[in-house]
Design an enzyme around this catalytic site. Structure first.
Site, PDB file in Angstrom:
ATOM      1  N   ALA A   1     -32.747   3.366  16.777  1.00  0.00           N
ATOM      2  CA  ALA A   1     -31.706   3.195  17.783  1.00  0.00           C
ATOM      3  C   ALA A   1     -32.290   2.335  18.897  1.00  0.00           C
ATOM      4  O   ALA A   1     -33.518   2.242  19.041  1.00  0.00           O
ATOM      5  CB  ALA A   1     -31.298   4.561  18.322  1.00  0.00           C
TER       6      ALA A   1
ATOM      7  N   GLY B   1     -33.567   5.737  13.836  1.00  0.00           N
ATOM      8  CA  GLY B   1     -32.190   5.531  13.386  1.00  0.00           C
ATOM      9  C   GLY B   1     -32.113   4.600  12.177  1.00  0.00           C
ATOM     10  O   GLY B   1     -31.180   4.683  11.380  1.00  0.00           O
TER      11      GLY B   1
ATOM     12  N   GLU C   1     -39.294   9.610  16.790  1.00  0.00           N
ATOM     13  CA  GLU C   1     -38.570   9.956  18.025  1.00  0.00           C
ATOM     14  C   GLU C   1     -39.317  10.876  18.970  1.00  0.00           C
ATOM     15  O   GLU C   1     -39.209  10.748  20.185  1.00  0.00           O
ATOM     16  CB  GLU C   1     -37.214  10.601  17.677  1.00  0.00           C
ATOM     17  CG  GLU C   1     -36.165   9.628  17.189  1.00  0.00           C
ATOM     18  CD  GLU C   1     -36.174   9.415  15.689  1.00  0.00           C
ATOM     19  OE1 GLU C   1     -37.206   9.741  15.040  1.00  0.00           O
ATOM     20  OE2 GLU C   1     -35.170   8.933  15.145  1.00  0.00           O
TER      21      GLU C   1
ATOM     22  N   GLU D   1     -32.704   6.784   9.305  1.00  0.00           N
ATOM     23  CA  GLU D   1     -31.502   7.625   9.154  1.00  0.00           C
ATOM     24  C   GLU D   1     -30.367   6.825   8.524  1.00  0.00           C
ATOM     25  O   GLU D   1     -29.596   7.340   7.717  1.00  0.00           O
ATOM     26  CB  GLU D   1     -31.095   8.184  10.522  1.00  0.00           C
ATOM     27  CG  GLU D   1     -32.122   9.189  11.033  1.00  0.00           C
ATOM     28  CD  GLU D   1     -31.905   9.585  12.485  1.00  0.00           C
ATOM     29  OE1 GLU D   1     -31.765   8.680  13.338  1.00  0.00           O
ATOM     30  OE2 GLU D   1     -31.863  10.781  12.775  1.00  0.00           O
TER      31      GLU D   1
HETATM   32  N1  CAA Z   1     -35.152  -0.469  20.380  1.00  0.00           N
HETATM   33  C1  CAA Z   1     -35.128  -1.576  21.144  1.00  0.00           C
HETATM   34  N2  CAA Z   1     -35.964  -2.618  20.971  1.00  0.00           N
HETATM   35  C2  CAA Z   1     -36.868  -2.526  19.982  1.00  0.00           C
HETATM   36  C3  CAA Z   1     -36.955  -1.401  19.139  1.00  0.00           C
HETATM   37  C4  CAA Z   1     -36.037  -0.333  19.373  1.00  0.00           C
HETATM   38  N3  CAA Z   1     -36.000   0.782  18.592  1.00  0.00           N
HETATM   39  N4  CAA Z   1     -37.956  -1.597  18.252  1.00  0.00           N
HETATM   40  C5  CAA Z   1     -38.463  -2.801  18.508  1.00  0.00           C
HETATM   41  N5  CAA Z   1     -37.823  -3.382  19.564  1.00  0.00           N
HETATM   42  C6  CAA Z   1     -38.080  -4.699  20.157  1.00  0.00           C
HETATM   43  C7  CAA Z   1     -39.351  -4.701  20.988  1.00  0.00           C
HETATM   44  O1  CAA Z   1     -39.091  -4.180  22.283  1.00  0.00           O
HETATM   45  C8  CAA Z   1     -39.700  -6.174  20.994  1.00  0.00           C
HETATM   46  O2  CAA Z   1     -38.882  -6.823  21.934  1.00  0.00           O
HETATM   47  P1  CAA Z   1     -39.539  -7.915  22.991  1.00  0.00           P
HETATM   48  O3  CAA Z   1     -40.085  -8.991  22.102  1.00  0.00           O
HETATM   49  O4  CAA Z   1     -38.376  -8.338  23.813  1.00  0.00           O
HETATM   50  O5  CAA Z   1     -40.602  -7.188  23.717  1.00  0.00           O
HETATM   51  C9  CAA Z   1     -39.251  -6.638  19.611  1.00  0.00           C
HETATM   52  O6  CAA Z   1     -38.325  -5.648  19.145  1.00  0.00           O
HETATM   53  C10 CAA Z   1     -40.398  -6.731  18.614  1.00  0.00           C
HETATM   54  O7  CAA Z   1     -41.080  -5.479  18.618  1.00  0.00           O
HETATM   55  P2  CAA Z   1     -42.673  -5.330  18.880  1.00  0.00           P
HETATM   56  O8  CAA Z   1     -43.169  -6.465  19.739  1.00  0.00           O
HETATM   57  O9  CAA Z   1     -42.903  -3.937  19.381  1.00  0.00           O
HETATM   58  O10 CAA Z   1     -43.201  -5.520  17.396  1.00  0.00           O
HETATM   59  P3  CAA Z   1     -44.514  -4.875  16.753  1.00  0.00           P
HETATM   60  O11 CAA Z   1     -44.658  -5.532  15.413  1.00  0.00           O
HETATM   61  O12 CAA Z   1     -45.662  -4.944  17.703  1.00  0.00           O
HETATM   62  O13 CAA Z   1     -44.180  -3.312  16.563  1.00  0.00           O
HETATM   63  C11 CAA Z   1     -42.789  -1.459  15.889  1.00  0.00           C
HETATM   64  C12 CAA Z   1     -43.162  -2.943  15.683  1.00  0.00           C
HETATM   65  C13 CAA Z   1     -43.974  -0.557  15.457  1.00  0.00           C
HETATM   66  C14 CAA Z   1     -41.586  -1.161  15.015  1.00  0.00           C
HETATM   67  C15 CAA Z   1     -42.474  -1.196  17.389  1.00  0.00           C
HETATM   68  O14 CAA Z   1     -41.529  -2.182  17.818  1.00  0.00           O
HETATM   69  C16 CAA Z   1     -41.880   0.152  17.659  1.00  0.00           C
HETATM   70  O15 CAA Z   1     -42.607   1.129  17.732  1.00  0.00           O
HETATM   71  N6  CAA Z   1     -40.533   0.246  17.824  1.00  0.00           N
HETATM   72  C17 CAA Z   1     -39.852   1.474  18.163  1.00  0.00           C
HETATM   73  C18 CAA Z   1     -39.737   2.400  16.933  1.00  0.00           C
HETATM   74  C19 CAA Z   1     -39.093   3.713  17.333  1.00  0.00           C
HETATM   75  O16 CAA Z   1     -39.619   4.486  18.115  1.00  0.00           O
HETATM   76  N7  CAA Z   1     -37.876   3.983  16.785  1.00  0.00           N
HETATM   77  C20 CAA Z   1     -37.120   5.183  17.073  1.00  0.00           C
HETATM   78  C21 CAA Z   1     -36.064   4.883  18.094  1.00  0.00           C
HETATM   79  S1  CAA Z   1     -35.225   6.330  18.660  1.00  0.00           S
HETATM   80  C22 CAA Z   1     -34.019   6.657  17.520  1.00  0.00           C
HETATM   81  O17 CAA Z   1     -33.890   5.956  16.548  1.00  0.00           O
HETATM   82  C23 CAA Z   1     -33.119   7.838  17.857  1.00  0.00           C
HETATM   83  C24 CAA Z   1     -32.224   8.306  16.769  1.00  0.00           C
HETATM   84  O18 CAA Z   1     -32.585   9.074  15.925  1.00  0.00           O
HETATM   85  C25 CAA Z   1     -30.802   7.917  16.708  1.00  0.00           C
END
Ligand code: CAA
Length: 255
Positions: free
Chosen positions: A63, A106, A129, A109
């Site tokens: 998400a 998400g 999460e 999911e």
């Molecule tokens: N939401 C918003 N933006 C996101 C994102 C997310 N879930 N995941 C990645 N991005 C964005 C980053 O902020 C980044 O944007 P900028 O270039 O503007 O900074 C871009 O995508 C590229 O990401 P990274 O630079 O972080 O890429 P990476 O290769 O270094 O890392 C990753 C990749 C490990 C996937 C890392 O991006 C990450 O940890 N993302 C979040 C994963 C996460 O925690 N997901 C769960 C979300 S909560 C949820 O989903 C709730 C639910 O159940 C409904």
């Protein structure tokens, strides 16, 4: 460029998430466009299986964290964001998730809301999460546990560890693992095979398998039997059974 790319290659429909700058993080706009695209393909008689994918780098990284960081509990509740996901559960056409790269939160999911997952050998599955101080909210604690059992689900959800494709396949989350470059083509091939069978039977079979998660065995067996009788009422059943006896390929009309 559209946030969701839709291609029609009847009998297969392909929907690709297209928000690469955020690794396909599922914000409101993306979810809205996705639900709309799926509903349209689901209502299209010529489409008998749908492939849902992202890009090679990410199926979806979850998400949208930025959007959630600004939301209050009451806004989340009122916006009914996650309620929207029910529309995906209601898609009757078989849905194949084509997963490459990150499939997190998400995103995982969403893949689990599909009927089966075809994953590239590079794919990584996780529910990170709790590292953000929240919990999976679109079915993660329920569907992952049903797919892989309590031990692995607790490991993934509590430790935040990612599963590789191979581990996810062994655990029962992924149906097939394919070569890195073949993630979309193989998913389309699986979808074509699914689309070649009787479309009414496929929908009834999908409904029946899903029922297995929601009912005791006897209720499920009863339900299955009734859907079999319903399948017999279709012209497709007559065509499929007759074609076999006449040693020819069936031509299903979806009636
Ligand atoms: N939401 C918003 N933006 C996101 C994102 C997310 N879930 N995941 C990645 N991005 C964005 C980053 O902020 C980044 O944007 P900028 O270039 O503007 O900074 C871009 O995508 C590229 O990401 P990274 O630079 O972080 O890429 P990476 O290769 O270094 O890392 C990753 C990749 C490990 C996937 C890392 O991006 C990450 O940890 N993302 C979040 C994963 C996460 O925690 N997901 C769960 C979300 S909560 C949820 O989903 C709730 C639910 O159940 C409904």
């Amino acid at each position: 460029m559209s946030i969701v790319l839709v291609e029609r290659e009847p009998p297969v429909g392909i929907v690709l998430l297209n928000r690469p700058e955020a690794l396909n993080a599922l914000n409101d706009e993306l979810m809205g466009a996705l639900v709309e695209a799926l509903a349209e393909l689901d209502g299209d008689e010529a489409i008998r299986c749908i492939v849902l994918g992202g890009s090679e780098r990410a199926f979806a990284a979850g998400a949208d964290i930025g959007q959630m960081a600004e939301a209050t509990a009451m806004e989340m509740y009122e916006a009914r964001r996650i309620d929207r996901w029910d529309a995906i559960r209601k898609v009757r056409t078989p849905l194949v998730a084509a997963v490459s790269g990150f499939c997190l939160g998400g995103g995982c999911e969403l893949a689990m809301a599909c009927d089966l997952i075809v994953a590239s050998e590079t794919a990584q599955f996780g529910q990170p999460e709790t590292g953000l101080g929240i919990i999976p909210g679109a079915g993660g604690t329920q569907r992952l546990t049903r797919a892989v059992g309590k031990a692995k689900a607790m490991d993934v959800i509590l430790s935040g560890r990612f599963l590789t494709s191979d581990e996810a396949e062994r655990a029962g989350l992924v149906a097939r693992v394919v070569a890195r470059e073949a993630w979309l083509e193989e998913a389309k091939r699986v979808a074509s095979a699914i689309a070649s069978k009787g479309p009414i039977a496929q929908r009834l079979a999908k409904e029946s398998v899903n029922r297995a998660f929601e009912s005791p065995l006897e209720t499920g067996l009863d339900y299955e039997r009734k859907l079999l009788y319903l399948a017999f009422a279709s012209e497709d059943a007559h065509e499929g059974l007759t074609a076999f006896t006449e040693k020819r390929k069936p031509e299903f009309e979806g009636r």
